[in-house]
Design a protein around this motif. Structure first.
Motif, PDB file in Angstrom:
ATOM      1  N   LEU A  12       0.577   5.398  11.210  1.00  0.00           N
ATOM      2  CA  LEU A  12       0.083   7.380  10.580  1.00  0.00           C
ATOM      3  C   LEU A  12       0.875   8.113  11.241  1.00  0.00           C
ATOM      4  O   LEU A  12       0.345   7.905  12.143  1.00  0.00           O
ATOM      5  N   ASN A  13       1.846   8.491  10.726  1.00  0.00           N
ATOM      6  CA  ASN A  13       2.538   9.618  11.394  1.00  0.00           C
ATOM      7  C   ASN A  13       2.138  10.650  10.617  1.00  0.00           C
ATOM      8  O   ASN A  13       1.449  11.094   9.696  1.00  0.00           O
ATOM      9  N   CYS A  14       0.761  11.760  11.779  1.00  0.00           N
ATOM     10  CA  CYS A  14       0.183  12.922  11.702  1.00  0.00           C
ATOM     11  C   CYS A  14       0.627  14.015  12.010  1.00  0.00           C
ATOM     12  O   CYS A  14       0.750  14.185  12.830  1.00  0.00           O
ATOM     13  N   ILE A  73       0.724  -1.002   0.272  1.00  0.00           N
ATOM     14  CA  ILE A  73      -0.059   0.392   0.098  1.00  0.00           C
ATOM     15  C   ILE A  73       0.497   1.486  -0.423  1.00  0.00           C
ATOM     16  O   ILE A  73       1.534   1.557   1.260  1.00  0.00           O
ATOM     17  N   ARG A  74       0.630   2.090  -1.283  1.00  0.00           N
ATOM     18  CA  ARG A  74       1.124   3.983  -0.891  1.00  0.00           C
ATOM     19  C   ARG A  74       0.633   4.030  -0.678  1.00  0.00           C
ATOM     20  O   ARG A  74      -0.821   4.813  -1.509  1.00  0.00           O
ATOM     21  N   ILE A  75       0.855   5.063  -0.280  1.00  0.00           N
ATOM     22  CA  ILE A  75       0.141   6.862  -0.091  1.00  0.00           C
ATOM     23  C   ILE A  75       0.746   7.529  -0.688  1.00  0.00           C
ATOM     24  O   ILE A  75       2.754   8.399  -0.297  1.00  0.00           O
ATOM     25  N   ALA A  76      -0.209   8.639  -1.446  1.00  0.00           N
ATOM     26  CA  ALA A  76       0.901   9.802  -2.362  1.00  0.00           C
ATOM     27  C   ALA A  76      -0.151  10.172  -2.383  1.00  0.00           C
ATOM     28  O   ALA A  76      -1.056  10.829  -2.205  1.00  0.00           O
ATOM     29  N   LEU A 116       2.580   7.303   5.594  1.00  0.00           N
ATOM     30  CA  LEU A 116       2.504   5.988   5.845  1.00  0.00           C
ATOM     31  C   LEU A 116       3.737   5.027   6.257  1.00  0.00           C
ATOM     32  O   LEU A 116       4.851   4.989   5.207  1.00  0.00           O
ATOM     33  N   GLY A 117       3.561   4.299   7.040  1.00  0.00           N
ATOM     34  CA  GLY A 117       5.137   3.654   7.577  1.00  0.00           C
ATOM     35  C   GLY A 117       4.779   2.046   7.759  1.00  0.00           C
ATOM     36  O   GLY A 117       3.187   1.847   8.210  1.00  0.00           O
TER      37      GLY A 117
END
Length: 154
Positions: free
Chosen positions: A133-135, A84-87, A146-147
């Motif tokens: 999730l680091n926010c 999964i990738r968030i971009a 995301l990591g």
């Protein structure tokens, strides 16, 4: 009814070919069913992450806080690894996912767009079981990374 041994042989050969064709078509259909259910499950996982991002964005904008969300992820979908990738780009942000071990070499299967403009980055690979999730907020732009949760942190 066949009357000699050659006719029996031709009948047996014809029935064998029909059996092979039926078996191949049933196997193909089962493979398609399995693949479609795996894609549906991947989309469910992406929607779960989307809901976590929406929750994080709500907390960020309400409290102007920094937070880290950790949550359990399935180790495989079916018998396949996934990523999964968030971009984001200049106009939108999205979450995408696909099957395989590495997101840089595999194409994406599903993509879900996020509802507002954010700065988003990071990749999660299913070999690790806990996503993170680091926010935070930089200026007035929410930042989501995301990591995975490292074993050293446990």
């Amino acid at each position: 009814m066949p009357s000699n041994s050659i006719d029996y042989l031709h009948s047996l050969l014809a029935l064998s070919i029909i059996g092979i064709i039926l078996t191949a078509s049933i196997n193909s259909y089962c493979g398609l069913l399995k693949r479609s259910s795996e894609i549906k499950e991947l989309k469910n996982v992406l929607e779960r992450i989307e809901s976590k991002v929406a929750y994080a964005l709500l907390l960020l904008t309400e409290n102007n806080a920094t937070l880290t969300l950790k949550f359990q992820m399935p180790s495989r979908i079916g018998n396949q690894y996934y990523w999964i990738r968030i971009a984001n780009d200049s106009s939108s942000a999205w979450i995408e996912g696909g099957f395989g071990i590495n997101s840089r070499t595999e194409g994406w299967e599903c993509r879900i767009y996020l509802p507002r403009k954010i700065s988003a980055s990071g990749t999660f690979e299913s070999r690790y079981s806990i996503a993170q999730l680091n926010c935070s907020i930089k200026g007035d732009v929410p930042q989501i990374v995301l990591g995975r949760k490292d074993d050293a942190e446990a």
